[in-house]
Write a protein that holds these residues in place. Sequence first.
Motif, PDB file in Angstrom:
ATOM      1  N   GLU A  39      28.024  49.086  28.103  1.00  0.00           N
ATOM      2  CA  GLU A  39      28.936  50.212  29.071  1.00  0.00           C
ATOM      3  C   GLU A  39      28.826  49.769  30.536  1.00  0.00           C
ATOM      4  O   GLU A  39      29.905  50.121  31.078  1.00  0.00           O
ATOM      5  CB  GLU A  39      28.078  51.513  28.904  1.00  0.00           C
ATOM      6  N   TYR A  40      27.819  49.204  31.050  1.00  0.00           N
ATOM      7  CA  TYR A  40      27.759  48.938  32.531  1.00  0.00           C
ATOM      8  C   TYR A  40      28.239  47.513  32.776  1.00  0.00           C
ATOM      9  O   TYR A  40      29.069  47.176  33.805  1.00  0.00           O
ATOM     10  CB  TYR A  40      26.565  49.148  33.181  1.00  0.00           C
ATOM     11  N   LYS A  41      27.982  46.677  31.661  1.00  0.00           N
ATOM     12  CA  LYS A  41      28.625  45.287  32.064  1.00  0.00           C
ATOM     13  C   LYS A  41      30.174  44.904  31.813  1.00  0.00           C
ATOM     14  O   LYS A  41      30.694  44.510  32.578  1.00  0.00           O
ATOM     15  CB  LYS A  41      27.706  44.334  31.216  1.00  0.00           C
ATOM     16  N   TYR A  42      30.559  45.741  30.794  1.00  0.00           N
ATOM     17  CA  TYR A  42      31.805  45.363  30.199  1.00  0.00           C
ATOM     18  C   TYR A  42      32.859  46.645  30.608  1.00  0.00           C
ATOM     19  O   TYR A  42      34.157  46.344  30.591  1.00  0.00           O
ATOM     20  CB  TYR A  42      31.886  44.948  28.851  1.00  0.00           C
ATOM     21  N   ASN A  43      32.514  47.866  30.628  1.00  0.00           N
ATOM     22  CA  ASN A  43      33.257  48.583  30.743  1.00  0.00           C
ATOM     23  C   ASN A  43      33.173  49.437  32.433  1.00  0.00           C
ATOM     24  O   ASN A  43      33.790  50.618  32.592  1.00  0.00           O
ATOM     25  CB  ASN A  43      32.998  49.998  29.827  1.00  0.00           C
ATOM     26  N   LYS A  45      30.808  51.002  34.085  1.00  0.00           N
ATOM     27  CA  LYS A  45      30.316  52.309  34.031  1.00  0.00           C
ATOM     28  C   LYS A  45      28.668  52.024  34.686  1.00  0.00           C
ATOM     29  O   LYS A  45      27.725  51.997  33.943  1.00  0.00           O
ATOM     30  CB  LYS A  45      30.076  52.947  32.704  1.00  0.00           C
ATOM     31  N   GLU A  46      29.002  51.881  36.084  1.00  0.00           N
ATOM     32  CA  GLU A  46      27.828  51.695  36.767  1.00  0.00           C
ATOM     33  C   GLU A  46      26.536  52.462  36.539  1.00  0.00           C
ATOM     34  O   GLU A  46      25.426  52.140  36.748  1.00  0.00           O
ATOM     35  CB  GLU A  46      28.087  51.437  38.155  1.00  0.00           C
ATOM     36  N   GLU A  47      26.540  53.983  36.398  1.00  0.00           N
ATOM     37  CA  GLU A  47      25.695  54.787  36.242  1.00  0.00           C
ATOM     38  C   GLU A  47      24.718  54.324  34.984  1.00  0.00           C
ATOM     39  O   GLU A  47      23.732  54.881  34.779  1.00  0.00           O
ATOM     40  CB  GLU A  47      26.298  56.149  36.185  1.00  0.00           C
ATOM     41  N   MET A  48      25.442  53.758  34.079  1.00  0.00           N
ATOM     42  CA  MET A  48      24.626  53.322  32.906  1.00  0.00           C
ATOM     43  C   MET A  48      23.455  52.354  33.107  1.00  0.00           C
ATOM     44  O   MET A  48      22.600  52.392  32.311  1.00  0.00           O
ATOM     45  CB  MET A  48      25.505  52.934  31.930  1.00  0.00           C
ATOM     46  N   TYR A  49      23.583  51.654  34.068  1.00  0.00           N
ATOM     47  CA  TYR A  49      22.597  50.940  34.484  1.00  0.00           C
ATOM     48  C   TYR A  49      21.199  51.673  34.832  1.00  0.00           C
ATOM     49  O   TYR A  49      20.194  51.063  34.452  1.00  0.00           O
ATOM     50  CB  TYR A  49      22.758  50.128  35.653  1.00  0.00           C
ATOM     51  N   GLU A  50      21.215  52.544  35.482  1.00  0.00           N
ATOM     52  CA  GLU A  50      19.972  53.452  35.714  1.00  0.00           C
ATOM     53  C   GLU A  50      19.659  54.110  34.551  1.00  0.00           C
ATOM     54  O   GLU A  50      18.433  54.132  34.475  1.00  0.00           O
ATOM     55  CB  GLU A  50      20.700  54.293  36.830  1.00  0.00           C
ATOM     56  N   VAL A  51      20.486  54.436  33.799  1.00  0.00           N
ATOM     57  CA  VAL A  51      20.091  55.128  32.336  1.00  0.00           C
ATOM     58  C   VAL A  51      19.167  54.105  31.572  1.00  0.00           C
ATOM     59  O   VAL A  51      18.261  54.181  31.309  1.00  0.00           O
ATOM     60  CB  VAL A  51      21.209  55.539  31.663  1.00  0.00           C
TER      61      VAL A  51
END
Length: 66
Positions: A39-43, A45-51
Amino acid sequence: MKATLEFNLPEDKEDFEYANNGFNYFMALTEFDQWLRSEYKYNGKEEMYEVREKLNYFINENNVTI
């Protein structure tokens, strides 16, 4: 090498279920971790990195290896 787990059923049914479903729990964590990564790498969605970082924090705190 062999390992045997014994449970007094039905008293220890909950503990038995935890032990019996360990692989399923492992796979669910692995799949969720990979989904967060994509989600954060390909889409974007930077907030998914923290999750994902928080998920990995809890995994490491509980001595789980995925």
